[in-house]
Design a protein around this motif. Structure first.
Motif, mmCIF file in Angstrom:
data_model
loop_
_atom_site.group_PDB
_atom_site.id
_atom_site.type_symbol
_atom_site.label_atom_id
_atom_site.label_comp_id
_atom_site.label_asym_id
_atom_site.label_seq_id
_atom_site.Cartn_x
_atom_site.Cartn_y
_atom_site.Cartn_z
ATOM 1 N N CYS A 324 3.789 0.883 -2.833
ATOM 2 C CA CYS A 324 2.341 0.755 -2.731
ATOM 3 C C CYS A 324 1.768 2.153 -2.523
ATOM 4 O O CYS A 324 2.153 2.854 -1.601
ATOM 5 C CB CYS A 324 1.962 -0.156 -1.561
ATOM 6 S SG CYS A 324 0.198 -0.110 -1.183
ATOM 7 N N HIS A 326 -1.020 2.933 -1.547
ATOM 8 C CA HIS A 326 -1.963 2.997 -0.433
ATOM 9 C C HIS A 326 -1.238 3.160 0.900
ATOM 10 O O HIS A 326 -1.546 4.068 1.677
ATOM 11 C CB HIS A 326 -2.846 1.740 -0.416
ATOM 12 C CG HIS A 326 -3.957 1.814 0.577
ATOM 13 N ND1 HIS A 326 -5.063 2.621 0.387
ATOM 14 C CD2 HIS A 326 -4.130 1.215 1.769
ATOM 15 C CE1 HIS A 326 -5.862 2.505 1.420
ATOM 16 N NE2 HIS A 326 -5.327 1.659 2.280
ATOM 17 N N CYS A 327 -0.253 2.276 1.178
ATOM 18 C CA CYS A 327 0.399 2.346 2.482
ATOM 19 C C CYS A 327 1.845 2.820 2.396
ATOM 20 O O CYS A 327 2.481 3.071 3.406
ATOM 21 C CB CYS A 327 0.339 0.981 3.179
ATOM 22 S SG CYS A 327 1.329 -0.267 2.338
ATOM 23 N N CYS A 343 -0.599 -5.747 -2.366
ATOM 24 C CA CYS A 343 0.369 -5.315 -1.356
ATOM 25 C C CYS A 343 0.319 -6.280 -0.157
ATOM 26 O O CYS A 343 -0.759 -6.509 0.393
ATOM 27 C CB CYS A 343 0.061 -3.900 -0.913
ATOM 28 S SG CYS A 343 1.085 -3.349 0.453
ATOM 29 N N CYS A 346 -0.988 -4.033 3.196
ATOM 30 C CA CYS A 346 -2.349 -3.512 3.363
ATOM 31 C C CYS A 346 -3.369 -4.259 2.509
ATOM 32 O O CYS A 346 -4.552 -3.923 2.525
ATOM 33 C CB CYS A 346 -2.387 -2.021 3.061
ATOM 34 S SG CYS A 346 -2.095 -1.640 1.336
HETATM 35 ZN ZN LIG Z 1 0.147 -1.352 0.710
#
Ligand SMILES: [Zn+2]
Length: 407
Positions: A324, A326-327, A343, A346
């Motif tokens: 992911c 993002h995280c 995800c 997150c």
């Molecule tokens: Zn994530």
């Protein structure tokens, strides 16, 4: 300011007399190449003797006086240039950069090179629209743009579809593009030739695939024609024209895409894919070649150099699509059919390719230091325990197979 060697290539239509003379030039240059290649190979095999363009040039002069007087109809300099090219081909072979030089066929692209001196340049595009070459006289090219810089050589060529071109290489200074403050990650693939981390998707025009029916039809006709016949010669040209058309469309698409990317970002992150290795899979070589992945990377490389951009690459085994962006959570299982996913940690919704491009950017720019942080660590331990088949290249191949099947 970077000095670059820029090639300018123009199409031209020779007069009947020029066509005739060019046929002589091409034929003689090819004869000299092939015969000297033979002399070279034998000299090495039988006596471990190395030849070069100087020693071979003497032989060519001798042939002119005895068995091949017709060689004198060709421009001497073109023959010398052909031998110099052969020296380079052998050097590439000995330095393990290329294959053993091969004989040239009259059916492939033909070319001769002229060394230009100040006199030629005086009478070329500087003063008018013509280029003057020995034994050919004035050549009227379609000057789609005026070259800057002073060319030292001119290469005249004829492609298998029967078009004539003249090309120069000019050294010239090029200004770096203004900085944009943008960095992009680029995910190369087959569904889209390139997907950028900012969401841009290039699509894939699949030029070869689209022309395949036409090409196959004409190739089948060619295969049924009698060898050595006039009809077969014409049909061969027809097939070559389709190939030339495909190549031109692909080049146009790649140049426009790479230039747009270079303009948009200061830093471009790419995956370090082993394109050559992937091409060895003959089921997929077609789909991959149609994308022009190798050429794409080459263009990004040299254009970045010209315009003051930076290219960074990320390890080819990095799990760019399974993490992911993002995280940093790493997902063990993710089917290729999953084009979009959310995800579980997150709750970020991802487009598969854009997510991969974002990861390429962060992995490449953060380097190993970035990988040590948080969620990215677990892929590192995973990497050590996963077989090579599970990695990015295999994934690209899977993607190609799926698309082939779907089409
Ligand atoms: Zn994530």
């Amino acid at each position: 300011m970077v000095q670059r060697l820029k090639a300018y290539k123009f199409r031209f239509t020779p007069t009947a007399a020029q066509r005739k003379q060019l046929a002589v030039e091409f034929g003689c240059a090819r004869f000299v190449w092939n015969r000297c290649l033979d002399v070279r190979s034998t000299a090495w095999k039988e006596r471990q003797e190395k030849q070069n363009h100087v020693s071979l040039g003497r032989q060519v002069t001798a042939w002119k006086k005895t068995e091949c007087p017709w060689l004198a109809n060709a421009t001497a300099n073109c023959l010398t240039q052909s031998l110099i090219d052969q020296d380079k081909a052998f050097k590439n072979f000995f330095d393990k950069r290329g294959k053993y030089p091969r004989f040239k066929s009259k059916w492939n692209k033909q070319s001769v090179r002229y060394q230009l001196d100040q006199r030629h340049i005086q009478s070329t595009y500087r003063s008018g629209e013509y280029l003057k070459l020995p034994k050919l006289g004035f050549i009227k090219a379609r000057w789609s743009r005026i070259p800057t810089g002073i060319p030292k050589m001119a290469t005249v060529s004829k492609d298998p579809s029967g078009r004539y071109f003249v090309a120069f290489a000019c050294e010239e200074g090029v200004e770096a593009l203004p900085l944009t403050g943008v960095a992009v990650g680029l995910d190369l693939g087959i569904k889209d030739v390139v997907v950028a981390s900012d969401g841009l998707k290039s699509g894939n025009p699949r030029h070869l695939k689209k022309q395949m029916r036409r090409l196959k039809f004409q190739q089948r006709r060619l295969s049924r024609m009698q060898k050595g016949s006039n009809r077969r010669r014409k049909q061969r040209q027809r097939v070559a024209t389709i190939h030339a058309h495909i190549a031109a469309m692909r080049a146009d698409f790649l140049h426009k895409t790479t230039t747009a990317l270079i303009r948009r970002a200061d830093v471009l992150a790419l995956e370090d894919l082993n394109v050559r290795g992937m091409m060895k899979n003959h089921h997929l070589a077609g789909a991959l070649a149609d994308v022009g992945m190798h050429e794409f990377k080459r263009q990004i490389g040299y254009k970045a150099d010209w315009y003051g951009r930076t290219v960074v690459t990320v390890d080819r085994f990095a799990p760019t699509s399974k993490t992911c962006s993002h995280c940093g959570r790493y997902r063990e299982t993710m089917l290729l059919s999953v084009r979009e996913w959310t995800c579980p940690d997150c709750r970020t919704h991802h487009d598969r390719d854009v997510n991969a491009a974002r990861n390429i950017l962060s992995f490449a720019t953060a380097g190993e230091a970035g990988l040590a942080r948080g969620g990215s660590l677990n892929w590192l331990s995973h990497r050590l325990s996963t077989p090579v088949e599970a990695r990015t290249e295999a994934e690209k191949l899977d993607e190609a197979v799926r698309l082939e099947r779907a089409a």
